[in-house]
Design a protein around this motif. Sequence first.
Motif, PDB file in Angstrom:
ATOM      1  N   ASP A  83     -11.510  11.105 -11.957  1.00  0.00           N
ATOM      2  CA  ASP A  83     -11.392  11.074 -10.504  1.00  0.00           C
ATOM      3  C   ASP A  83     -10.422   9.961 -10.114  1.00  0.00           C
ATOM      4  N   HIS A  84      -9.578  10.238  -9.116  1.00  0.00           N
ATOM      5  CA  HIS A  84      -8.584   9.221  -8.743  1.00  0.00           C
ATOM      6  C   HIS A  84      -9.218   8.060  -7.979  1.00  0.00           C
ATOM      7  N   ALA A  85     -10.428   8.275  -7.449  1.00  0.00           N
ATOM      8  CA  ALA A  85     -11.220   7.189  -6.872  1.00  0.00           C
ATOM      9  C   ALA A  85     -10.436   6.321  -5.888  1.00  0.00           C
ATOM     10  N   GLY A  86     -10.051   6.943  -4.775  1.00  0.00           N
ATOM     11  CA  GLY A  86      -9.195   6.304  -3.770  1.00  0.00           C
ATOM     12  C   GLY A  86      -9.319   4.818  -3.567  1.00  0.00           C
ATOM     13  N   ILE A  87     -10.357   4.399  -2.888  1.00  0.00           N
ATOM     14  CA  ILE A  87     -10.469   2.985  -2.543  1.00  0.00           C
ATOM     15  C   ILE A  87     -10.581   2.119  -3.789  1.00  0.00           C
ATOM     16  N   ALA A  88     -11.392   2.561  -4.727  1.00  0.00           N
ATOM     17  CA  ALA A  88     -11.648   1.737  -5.912  1.00  0.00           C
ATOM     18  C   ALA A  88     -10.356   1.454  -6.661  1.00  0.00           C
ATOM     19  N   THR A  89      -9.576   2.491  -6.876  1.00  0.00           N
ATOM     20  CA  THR A  89      -8.349   2.317  -7.638  1.00  0.00           C
ATOM     21  C   THR A  89      -7.316   1.514  -6.855  1.00  0.00           C
ATOM     22  N   GLN A  90      -7.200   1.850  -5.574  1.00  0.00           N
ATOM     23  CA  GLN A  90      -6.244   1.088  -4.753  1.00  0.00           C
ATOM     24  C   GLN A  90      -6.601  -0.397  -4.774  1.00  0.00           C
ATOM     25  N   ASN A  91      -7.885  -0.684  -4.706  1.00  0.00           N
ATOM     26  CA  ASN A  91      -8.321  -2.083  -4.741  1.00  0.00           C
ATOM     27  C   ASN A  91      -7.925  -2.774  -6.038  1.00  0.00           C
ATOM     28  N   VAL A  92      -8.088  -2.062  -7.129  1.00  0.00           N
ATOM     29  CA  VAL A  92      -7.762  -2.665  -8.429  1.00  0.00           C
ATOM     30  C   VAL A  92      -6.285  -3.031  -8.480  1.00  0.00           C
ATOM     31  N   VAL A  93      -5.453  -2.110  -8.040  1.00  0.00           N
ATOM     32  CA  VAL A  93      -4.019  -2.381  -8.100  1.00  0.00           C
ATOM     33  C   VAL A  93      -3.632  -3.464  -7.092  1.00  0.00           C
ATOM     34  N   GLU A  94      -4.270  -3.426  -5.928  1.00  0.00           N
ATOM     35  CA  GLU A  94      -3.969  -4.465  -4.939  1.00  0.00           C
ATOM     36  C   GLU A  94      -4.347  -5.845  -5.466  1.00  0.00           C
ATOM     37  N   LYS A  95      -5.433  -5.884  -6.224  1.00  0.00           N
ATOM     38  CA  LYS A  95      -5.841  -7.174  -6.775  1.00  0.00           C
ATOM     39  C   LYS A  95      -4.809  -7.689  -7.764  1.00  0.00           C
ATOM     40  N   SER A  96      -4.293  -6.788  -8.592  1.00  0.00           N
ATOM     41  CA  SER A  96      -3.299  -7.251  -9.566  1.00  0.00           C
ATOM     42  C   SER A  96      -2.006  -7.657  -8.839  1.00  0.00           C
ATOM     43  N   LEU A  97      -1.718  -6.985  -7.731  1.00  0.00           N
ATOM     44  CA  LEU A  97      -0.558  -7.393  -6.926  1.00  0.00           C
ATOM     45  C   LEU A  97      -0.779  -8.784  -6.346  1.00  0.00           C
ATOM     46  N   ALA A  98      -1.997  -8.997  -5.914  1.00  0.00           N
ATOM     47  CA  ALA A  98      -2.310 -10.279  -5.278  1.00  0.00           C
ATOM     48  C   ALA A  98      -2.021 -11.444  -6.224  1.00  0.00           C
ATOM     49  N   LYS A  99      -2.196 -11.181  -7.527  1.00  0.00           N
ATOM     50  CA  LYS A  99      -1.912 -12.239  -8.500  1.00  0.00           C
ATOM     51  C   LYS A  99      -0.434 -12.585  -8.512  1.00  0.00           C
ATOM     52  N   GLU A 100       0.387 -11.596  -8.129  1.00  0.00           N
ATOM     53  CA  GLU A 100       1.826 -11.865  -8.022  1.00  0.00           C
ATOM     54  C   GLU A 100       2.170 -12.366  -6.619  1.00  0.00           C
ATOM     55  N   GLY A 101       1.132 -12.560  -5.808  1.00  0.00           N
ATOM     56  CA  GLY A 101       1.370 -13.016  -4.448  1.00  0.00           C
ATOM     57  C   GLY A 101       1.882 -11.919  -3.522  1.00  0.00           C
ATOM     58  N   LEU A 102       1.630 -10.664  -3.893  1.00  0.00           N
ATOM     59  CA  LEU A 102       2.146  -9.553  -3.093  1.00  0.00           C
ATOM     60  C   LEU A 102       1.021  -8.735  -2.485  1.00  0.00           C
ATOM     61  N   THR A 103       1.335  -8.059  -1.386  1.00  0.00           N
ATOM     62  CA  THR A 103       0.420  -7.079  -0.833  1.00  0.00           C
ATOM     63  C   THR A 103       1.106  -5.723  -0.936  1.00  0.00           C
ATOM     64  N   ARG A 104       0.307  -4.664  -0.716  1.00  0.00           N
ATOM     65  CA  ARG A 104       0.913  -3.336  -0.808  1.00  0.00           C
ATOM     66  C   ARG A 104       1.999  -3.159   0.241  1.00  0.00           C
ATOM     67  N   HIS A 105       1.848  -3.905   1.370  1.00  0.00           N
ATOM     68  CA  HIS A 105       2.840  -3.770   2.436  1.00  0.00           C
ATOM     69  C   HIS A 105       4.185  -4.339   2.011  1.00  0.00           C
ATOM     70  N   ASP A 106       4.157  -5.338   1.136  1.00  0.00           N
ATOM     71  CA  ASP A 106       5.422  -5.882   0.630  1.00  0.00           C
ATOM     72  C   ASP A 106       6.187  -4.818  -0.165  1.00  0.00           C
ATOM     73  N   LEU A 107       5.433  -3.970  -0.868  1.00  0.00           N
ATOM     74  CA  LEU A 107       6.093  -2.951  -1.687  1.00  0.00           C
ATOM     75  C   LEU A 107       6.509  -1.730  -0.885  1.00  0.00           C
ATOM     76  N   GLY A 108       5.716  -1.424   0.127  1.00  0.00           N
ATOM     77  CA  GLY A 108       5.949  -0.180   0.860  1.00  0.00           C
ATOM     78  C   GLY A 108       5.191   0.948   0.178  1.00  0.00           C
ATOM     79  N   ARG A 109       4.962   2.000   0.944  1.00  0.00           N
ATOM     80  CA  ARG A 109       4.086   3.060   0.485  1.00  0.00           C
ATOM     81  C   ARG A 109       4.506   3.697  -0.834  1.00  0.00           C
ATOM     82  N   GLU A 110       5.753   4.134  -0.893  1.00  0.00           N
ATOM     83  CA  GLU A 110       6.174   4.872  -2.088  1.00  0.00           C
ATOM     84  C   GLU A 110       6.096   4.033  -3.349  1.00  0.00           C
ATOM     85  N   THR A 111       6.610   2.824  -3.254  1.00  0.00           N
ATOM     86  CA  THR A 111       6.613   1.949  -4.418  1.00  0.00           C
ATOM     87  C   THR A 111       5.189   1.618  -4.844  1.00  0.00           C
ATOM     88  N   PHE A 112       4.350   1.386  -3.840  1.00  0.00           N
ATOM     89  CA  PHE A 112       2.974   1.053  -4.165  1.00  0.00           C
ATOM     90  C   PHE A 112       2.279   2.208  -4.885  1.00  0.00           C
TER      91      PHE A 112
END
Length: 873
Positions: A83-112
Amino acid sequence: MELSKRYQPTEVEAKIHRYWEEGNFFRAAVGVVSKVPFSIVIPPPNVTGRLHMGHALNNGLQDVVIRYRRMKGDEACWFPGTDHAGIATQNVVEKSLAKEGLTRHDLGRETFVQRVWDWKAKYGSEIIEQLKALGCSCDWSRQRFTLDEGLSRAVREVFVRLYEEDLIYRGAYLVNWCPRCETAVSDLEVEHEDIDSGLYHIRYPLEEGGHVVIATTRPETMLGDTAIAVNPDDERFAHLVGKTARLPILDRELPIVGASDVDPEFGTGVLKITPAHDPIDFEIGRTHNLESINILNNDGTINENGGPFAGMDRETARKDVVERLKADGLLEEVVPYRHAVGHCERCSTAIEPLISTQWFVRMRGLADAALAAVKDGRIEFVPERWTKLYNDWLENIRDWCISRQLWWGHRIPVWYGPDGHAFAAHSPEEAAEKAHAHYGETVALNQDEDVLDTWFSSWLWPFSIMGWPDESEDLKAYFPTDFLLTGFDILFFWVSRMIMASLHFMNDVPFRTVYITPLIVDAQGQKMSKSKGNSVDPMELMKEYGADALRLALAHATSKGRTMRTPTTQLDDARNFLNKLWNVTRFVLMHTGDARPGAPDTVDALEDRYILSRLSETTKTVREHFEAYNFNLAAEALYSFVWHDYCDWYVEIVKPRLASDESAKGVLYHVLRDIVKLLHPIVPFITEEIWQVLGEEPESISRAAYPEARASDRDAETQMAALQEIVTGVRTIRADLNVPAKAQPTAKVSVASQPLIDALKANESAIRAMTNTGEWSFGPDVDPAPGSARKVLACGQLFVDVADMIDIEAEKVRLQGELKQAKKDLAQASGKLSNENFLKRAPEDVVQKERSKQAEFAQKVERLEANLSSLGT
RNA sequence: GGGCGAGUAGCUCAGCUGGGAGAGCAUCCGGCUUACAUCCGGAAGGUCACAGGUUCGAGUCCUGUUUCGCCCACCA
């Protein structure tokens, strides 16, 4: 082949695992299925997931079922996927982005979204590998993902159809908002937790002078108040209806309305109305046409409607509002108060109810159909009690908020024209066509920014996984599925919604039996959770004990309660059992060598007849338990048959014959081969390994035919019971009287039955070996050596000549103990039989049984007394 | 607030439609018996949470009480 003295699961499992992968043994037929089809769809684990005990239990049990069915001769197909698990998976990736000091908005939708796909490619197969390590015999060629192209097509198809049927609508309603995830979530995704807070009593000045006092737990929401409500039947306040009050701080005019929802008993009996941020207020607002003022931004801070508090976060605003009220003399008191506050299931942030424009599914009609399917028996729950919970939920169902303000998921297939008109379509092209037809010209369209709730794809799983909306071969062959096994935590999220979707789109149920597993708790009975740090990692257990031991322990520990404890000592038991099985295999091979004796047609020896009878009984029992999904009882029956009947008794008795007797070898081997097959669904690795060592056909045991029960042999079992009683009797006497271990006393048995005497004589050497005794004599009327230790048996009497090895007094004490017990038993039986009502009302067979018991005990007492007196007083 | 589940041997639990209380582990005692010491043999251990009721008979059915756990719920 040389087998190691101990069973080594890790090596064997890795090897067998490769063997299965290469052999494609779990591939189910495509197209025309000649056998009876039996299908299961896996509850798709989240791609972010790692195997936990719940998975191990659920998938282990599903595998038991599918392997049993495959061996039984069905065309068994287990459809796997994730299951692609919407929120759960998005959260995991957002957390790893946060370690780089980034948010999904910095990347933009497609890149994210691309980042999430990359993440999935890298880590998303971990749980699948873990399931394979557990031995799951899924048809991996049919593996799917809820966000793959095919399933996305199914999602769009379903959305468009429901939209066209007016079962999907869009509107501004009060929803659960997670300020951390910045998305709406469904009612089911909100977890209620009791929080200690305060009930703030606030004065609201009345236009006519004076004030009313209002109690609230969320004082900051007063910024969005647009009215005050009282119960029109409340004498204290009824006269205020129609008057106005003024909102403190913001000084807004608030009409006072009457609403029967207001409970005069609670708080002060006066309710402030904040239609934008409270479910009850929302309803009252609608009936009284009140203005809704949203005071929150998406991140939970106060927006421009909050006046001086704009920009503050929720907590700060609450404190400041309270301070301000206090300063203005409008805060009467704060009463300590404990109440439930909703939290986001995924991130534990406090949920804010707020008005928001979202997409919803109209559930009432769908739910009614789902209720009917269970009511009329097309779907059955095991254990049955879950039916009630299912019914309760569906009867009180509310519309399902399906839109999420996320990027990872199925984007809502709706395009908006310049005037906001919505076009639901399978593709942008189709949307453009629809728009053209609507406007009479080509217009620019914008697709809805939101994605769908994860469950909007998984509720289609049982048919989308088979290729729907195409009329696929798999749908024809395997739909509806036969069996679903899952935990009760997703009964509402998933199970009931699959039933609704299936009935609506397939016009049939998705599965016939729903088996609900218990929740696995830790050894102390506490719910396992990461935050508590008490979760047990099944991969660790598998490393230590092997996958088979884990599977056996779980199957054995499965009950029909609501919870079960994570196995601890059961893992040792299971490991020991598998080692036992391994060693008895070594023993059998030691005697059969390379020969593979066939199943004997007829056998004469008592122990052969006995073990074949027990094998039949066990086969029958195990089959019945598997059919009824009584996993624990099946495991128990096998455990006890293999260890006790086969290893402890049969093997020990047959040993003396093995040197020369071919039929003994035949039976020994035949029973082992059936044991391995019977056990295979539960412990697939070790049984496959043994199968390979035996060099049996077919190639893989997973494709072997499950054993069939034959007739049982009552006489053999009865005679064997007598032999066992004799052997046990000697052992008990030896232990109780401290007969030296090396001593080999002679013994005699007095029994009436000639066939039994013959059988015992035939087994004398085995009996001697098992009891470490010398010469035996068996007969209808033996003459005990003086000073023998004695035991009264169901079949007769046992005498062991230990006169010069023991203290006679000790034997007297022992016999007196037995006599006491026998007298007690006799008294009980006699008591029952002297009860007239018992004789009159109890069924004849029960009375008969009691009579024979009475006779048996009477004889026992008599013999014990005789034995005692023969020892002298 | 509503509902569900559990309370049986020291521990974990099994006991289907009511008819002589079971298993495994742990404990104690005895065994390196040539498949297995991850083993073999033996023993001890229970007012089946409590109180009523139905029944010839209740761990099993009914009612109530109590302890623990869980789920659901818009009393602010």
